[in-house]
Design a protein around this motif. Structure first.
Motif, PDB file in Angstrom:
ATOM      1  N   ALA A 187      10.324   3.452 -13.944  1.00  0.00           N
ATOM      2  CA  ALA A 187      11.603   2.837 -14.291  1.00  0.00           C
ATOM      3  C   ALA A 187      12.580   3.888 -14.809  1.00  0.00           C
ATOM      4  N   GLU A 188      13.851   3.671 -14.522  1.00  0.00           N
ATOM      5  CA  GLU A 188      14.922   4.574 -14.947  1.00  0.00           C
ATOM      6  C   GLU A 188      14.799   5.963 -14.330  1.00  0.00           C
ATOM      7  N   HIS A 189      14.108   6.099 -13.214  1.00  0.00           N
ATOM      8  CA  HIS A 189      13.962   7.369 -12.515  1.00  0.00           C
ATOM      9  C   HIS A 189      14.480   7.225 -11.079  1.00  0.00           C
ATOM     10  N   ILE A 190      14.746   8.347 -10.477  1.00  0.00           N
ATOM     11  CA  ILE A 190      15.149   8.412  -9.080  1.00  0.00           C
ATOM     12  C   ILE A 190      14.385   9.556  -8.430  1.00  0.00           C
ATOM     13  N   ALA A 191      14.032   9.393  -7.180  1.00  0.00           N
ATOM     14  CA  ALA A 191      13.244  10.421  -6.494  1.00  0.00           C
ATOM     15  C   ALA A 191      14.113  11.629  -6.181  1.00  0.00           C
ATOM     16  N   CYS A 192      13.535  12.815  -6.351  1.00  0.00           N
ATOM     17  CA  CYS A 192      14.224  14.043  -5.959  1.00  0.00           C
ATOM     18  C   CYS A 192      14.338  14.068  -4.435  1.00  0.00           C
ATOM     19  N   GLY A 193      15.499  14.366  -3.928  1.00  0.00           N
ATOM     20  CA  GLY A 193      15.694  14.368  -2.486  1.00  0.00           C
ATOM     21  C   GLY A 193      15.011  15.505  -1.778  1.00  0.00           C
ATOM     22  N   MET A 245       0.850  -1.177   0.000  1.00  0.00           N
ATOM     23  CA  MET A 245       0.000   0.000   0.000  1.00  0.00           C
ATOM     24  C   MET A 245       0.889   1.231   0.000  1.00  0.00           C
ATOM     25  N   HIS A 246       0.409   2.314  -0.630  1.00  0.00           N
ATOM     26  CA  HIS A 246       1.172   3.542  -0.734  1.00  0.00           C
ATOM     27  C   HIS A 246       0.769   4.505   0.370  1.00  0.00           C
ATOM     28  N   PRO A 247       1.746   5.170   0.990  1.00  0.00           N
ATOM     29  CA  PRO A 247       1.386   6.254   1.906  1.00  0.00           C
ATOM     30  C   PRO A 247       0.696   7.381   1.148  1.00  0.00           C
ATOM     31  N   ILE A 248       0.013   8.223   1.873  1.00  0.00           N
ATOM     32  CA  ILE A 248      -0.704   9.325   1.247  1.00  0.00           C
ATOM     33  C   ILE A 248       0.286  10.228   0.519  1.00  0.00           C
ATOM     34  N   GLY A 249      -0.021  10.546  -0.729  1.00  0.00           N
ATOM     35  CA  GLY A 249       0.815  11.436  -1.527  1.00  0.00           C
ATOM     36  C   GLY A 249       1.944  10.754  -2.240  1.00  0.00           C
ATOM     37  N   CYS A 250       2.063   9.430  -2.152  1.00  0.00           N
ATOM     38  CA  CYS A 250       3.168   8.713  -2.778  1.00  0.00           C
ATOM     39  C   CYS A 250       2.652   7.811  -3.896  1.00  0.00           C
ATOM     40  N   ALA A 251       3.539   7.488  -4.839  1.00  0.00           N
ATOM     41  CA  ALA A 251       3.209   6.616  -5.966  1.00  0.00           C
ATOM     42  C   ALA A 251       4.459   5.817  -6.319  1.00  0.00           C
ATOM     43  N   SER A 288      16.714   9.512   6.041  1.00  0.00           N
ATOM     44  CA  SER A 288      17.985   9.799   6.705  1.00  0.00           C
ATOM     45  C   SER A 288      17.776  10.822   7.808  1.00  0.00           C
ATOM     46  N   PRO A 289      18.353  10.575   8.997  1.00  0.00           N
ATOM     47  CA  PRO A 289      19.191   9.404   9.332  1.00  0.00           C
ATOM     48  C   PRO A 289      18.404   8.153   9.708  1.00  0.00           C
ATOM     49  N   ILE A 290      17.095   8.319  10.013  1.00  0.00           N
ATOM     50  CA  ILE A 290      16.263   7.179  10.403  1.00  0.00           C
ATOM     51  C   ILE A 290      15.238   6.925   9.303  1.00  0.00           C
ATOM     52  N   ILE A 291      15.146   5.694   8.837  1.00  0.00           N
ATOM     53  CA  ILE A 291      14.171   5.335   7.818  1.00  0.00           C
ATOM     54  C   ILE A 291      12.794   5.248   8.455  1.00  0.00           C
ATOM     55  N   ALA A 292      11.841   6.011   7.967  1.00  0.00           N
ATOM     56  CA  ALA A 292      10.486   5.990   8.505  1.00  0.00           C
ATOM     57  C   ALA A 292       9.830   4.644   8.223  1.00  0.00           C
ATOM     58  N   ALA A 293       8.803   4.330   9.000  1.00  0.00           N
ATOM     59  CA  ALA A 293       8.154   3.022   8.875  1.00  0.00           C
ATOM     60  C   ALA A 293       7.508   2.832   7.507  1.00  0.00           C
ATOM     61  N   ASP A 294       7.037   3.919   6.888  1.00  0.00           N
ATOM     62  CA  ASP A 294       6.362   3.800   5.594  1.00  0.00           C
ATOM     63  C   ASP A 294       7.228   4.294   4.441  1.00  0.00           C
ATOM     64  N   ALA A 295       8.528   4.465   4.666  1.00  0.00           N
ATOM     65  CA  ALA A 295       9.419   4.951   3.610  1.00  0.00           C
ATOM     66  C   ALA A 295       9.792   3.818   2.661  1.00  0.00           C
ATOM     67  N   ASP A 296       9.826   4.110   1.378  1.00  0.00           N
ATOM     68  CA  ASP A 296      10.071   3.095   0.357  1.00  0.00           C
ATOM     69  C   ASP A 296      10.898   3.716  -0.758  1.00  0.00           C
ATOM     70  N   MET A 297      12.072   3.193  -1.022  1.00  0.00           N
ATOM     71  CA  MET A 297      12.926   3.712  -2.079  1.00  0.00           C
ATOM     72  C   MET A 297      12.369   3.453  -3.464  1.00  0.00           C
ATOM     73  N   LYS A 298      11.394   2.585  -3.595  1.00  0.00           N
ATOM     74  CA  LYS A 298      10.759   2.314  -4.884  1.00  0.00           C
ATOM     75  C   LYS A 298       9.551   3.213  -5.124  1.00  0.00           C
ATOM     76  N   GLN A 299       9.352   4.192  -4.260  1.00  0.00           N
ATOM     77  CA  GLN A 299       8.233   5.124  -4.411  1.00  0.00           C
ATOM     78  C   GLN A 299       8.764   6.540  -4.527  1.00  0.00           C
ATOM     79  N   ALA A 300       7.887   7.434  -4.949  1.00  0.00           N
ATOM     80  CA  ALA A 300       8.205   8.855  -5.067  1.00  0.00           C
ATOM     81  C   ALA A 300       6.933   9.634  -4.754  1.00  0.00           C
ATOM     82  N   ALA A 335       3.757  11.725  -5.494  1.00  0.00           N
ATOM     83  CA  ALA A 335       2.877  11.803  -6.658  1.00  0.00           C
ATOM     84  C   ALA A 335       2.939  13.180  -7.301  1.00  0.00           C
ATOM     85  N   LYS A 336       3.063  14.229  -6.494  1.00  0.00           N
ATOM     86  CA  LYS A 336       3.245  15.596  -6.955  1.00  0.00           C
ATOM     87  C   LYS A 336       4.259  16.256  -6.037  1.00  0.00           C
TER      88      LYS A 336
END
Length: 392
Positions: free
Chosen positions: A101-107, A91-97, A227-239, A241-242
């Protein structure tokens, strides 16, 4: 074997389930008046298999529910020094999608970008949520890598240009890299709120912007989820949505409140009256201050300080409050000298500051009405002449 009872189920429903599992009664069995009587009159050899089947079915349902809950709580892990796995995989957190492919999330804003890795953030731990709903921080290592979208890069380049245009602000912070980092965080806070990024501002406005909004803007970035602590709903495969849509309601509320404080700081100062009529020492009725400031200081002074018959309680203006902090028992003399020589031009010529022991008393002991100017009941011009001629 005891009859299993489901969560929230009453005894009557439990009896009905057991009754439904029994074979039909024999013709010579007396009629049952309710389900409980039918269970009591049933052959134990016939009812035990039904109860055993119900118990096994309840156990399977509990195991299935636990597996479904655990599937939504997959702990994040770090493989080969980089964040690899996900939490909340189903499941996606609110505001995430999902991240294309071939993309990386803006920090910063969290949107997908093809800029490649532009920043690496160290990971020291992660928040793991277990099947029972409990969370716990566990140690972790590696880095979380992010890119930078065009909009965020342009905004951060503007932060560097603004710092270069205000050397006084740079000197106040000391390091250009730190100053740019803080101002970029403040501009990120404006971007979260949808406020247009200012292209020009005064040094004072720049300092207020950094002081009030920078910590909240840095905390609202997408990278802060990893960073420095990974949140419980954080996912590197998500970004996100806006842009900035991942920011939660509580941080967003804090950002709005802080931006309101910044706007209040930028308003011109106004006259703020004394809560108790006038300053206890100089008798001024009101002082200029910004709308968010509280210039009046509550105080209690000894009779020897105000040079009266009894102790006094009330408020001090900023000038008299500073005089009390610096001069202590001689706060009245220091405050009066500040009114006589506000630029310190006259007292520089004197070896010692004067003491006004004869005749000078605090306003609170005079019984006079408060005034617009400090020590209005005294002759300040005469005292200035005496200071020039060293005749005090």
């Amino acid at each position: 074997m005891p009859l299993p009872m489901y969560r929230g189920e009453s005894e009557s429903h439990m009896n009905a389930r057991a009754l439904a599992a029994l074979p039909d009664p024999e013709p010579d069995m007396p009629p049952a008046d309710d389900g409980a009587n039918r269970i009591r009159n049933a052959d134990p050899a016939a009812i035990m298999p039904a109860l055993r089947a119900l118990g096994q079915r309840a156990e399977r349902e509990r195991e299935q529910a636990a597996r479904e809950q655990t599937a939504h709580r997959v702990p994040a892990v770090v493989r080969s020094g980089r964040l690899a796995s996900t939490t909340f995989a189903m499941m996606h957190p609110i505001g995430c999608a999902d991240l294309p492919a071939e993309h990386i999330a803006c920090g910063y804003c969290g949107t997908p970008t093809t800029s490649g890795v532009t920043s690496k953030h160290n990971v020291t731990g992660r928040i793991v949520t277990y099947a029972d709903g409990m969370t716990r921080e566990e140690p972790a290592g590696g880095t979380a890598d992010f890119g930078t979208c065009d909009a965020c890069r342009e905004r951060h380049d503007l932060a560097g240009a603004l710092i270069d245009a205000h050397p006084a602000a740079l000197r106040a912070i000391g390091s250009r890299s730190i100053a740019v980092h803080r101002l970029a965080g403040a501009l990120d806070a404006l971007a979260v709120l949808g406020v247009e990024t200012p292209r020009e501002m005064t040094t004072e406005a720049l300092g207020d912007l950094i002081r009030i909004l920078a910590p909240l803007g840095i905390g609202a970035r997408w990278s802060a989820r990893f960073s420095p602590i990974i949140a419980a709903d954080a996912d590197m495969k998500q970004a996100a949505a806006k842009p900035w849509q991942h920011v939660r309601l509580v941080p967003l509320r804090d950002l709005r409140k802080a931006y309101g404080q910044y706007l209040a700081h930028r308003q011109p100062p106004r006259m703020i009256p004394c809560p108790t009529g006038g300053c206890m020492l100089c008798g001024v009725a009101a002082v200029f201050a910004r709308r968010v400031d509280e210039p009046w200081t509550a105080a209690s002074l000894k009779a020897s300080v105000v040079r009266g018959r009894s102790d006094a309680s009330g408020h001090l203006c900023p000038t008299c409050s500073e005089a009390r902090r610096e001069a202590g028992h001689y706060a009245l003399d220091a405050a009066y000298l500040e009114a006589v020589d506000p630029t310190h031009a006259l007292r520089r010529k004197q070896p010692e500051p004067p003491r006004f022991d004869d005749g000078l008393t605090a306003w609170v002991t005079t019984g006079r009405a408060p005034s617009a100017e400090p020590f209005a009941w005294t002759d300040l011009d005469r005292m200035r002449k005496l200071m020039v001629t060293s005749g005090w």
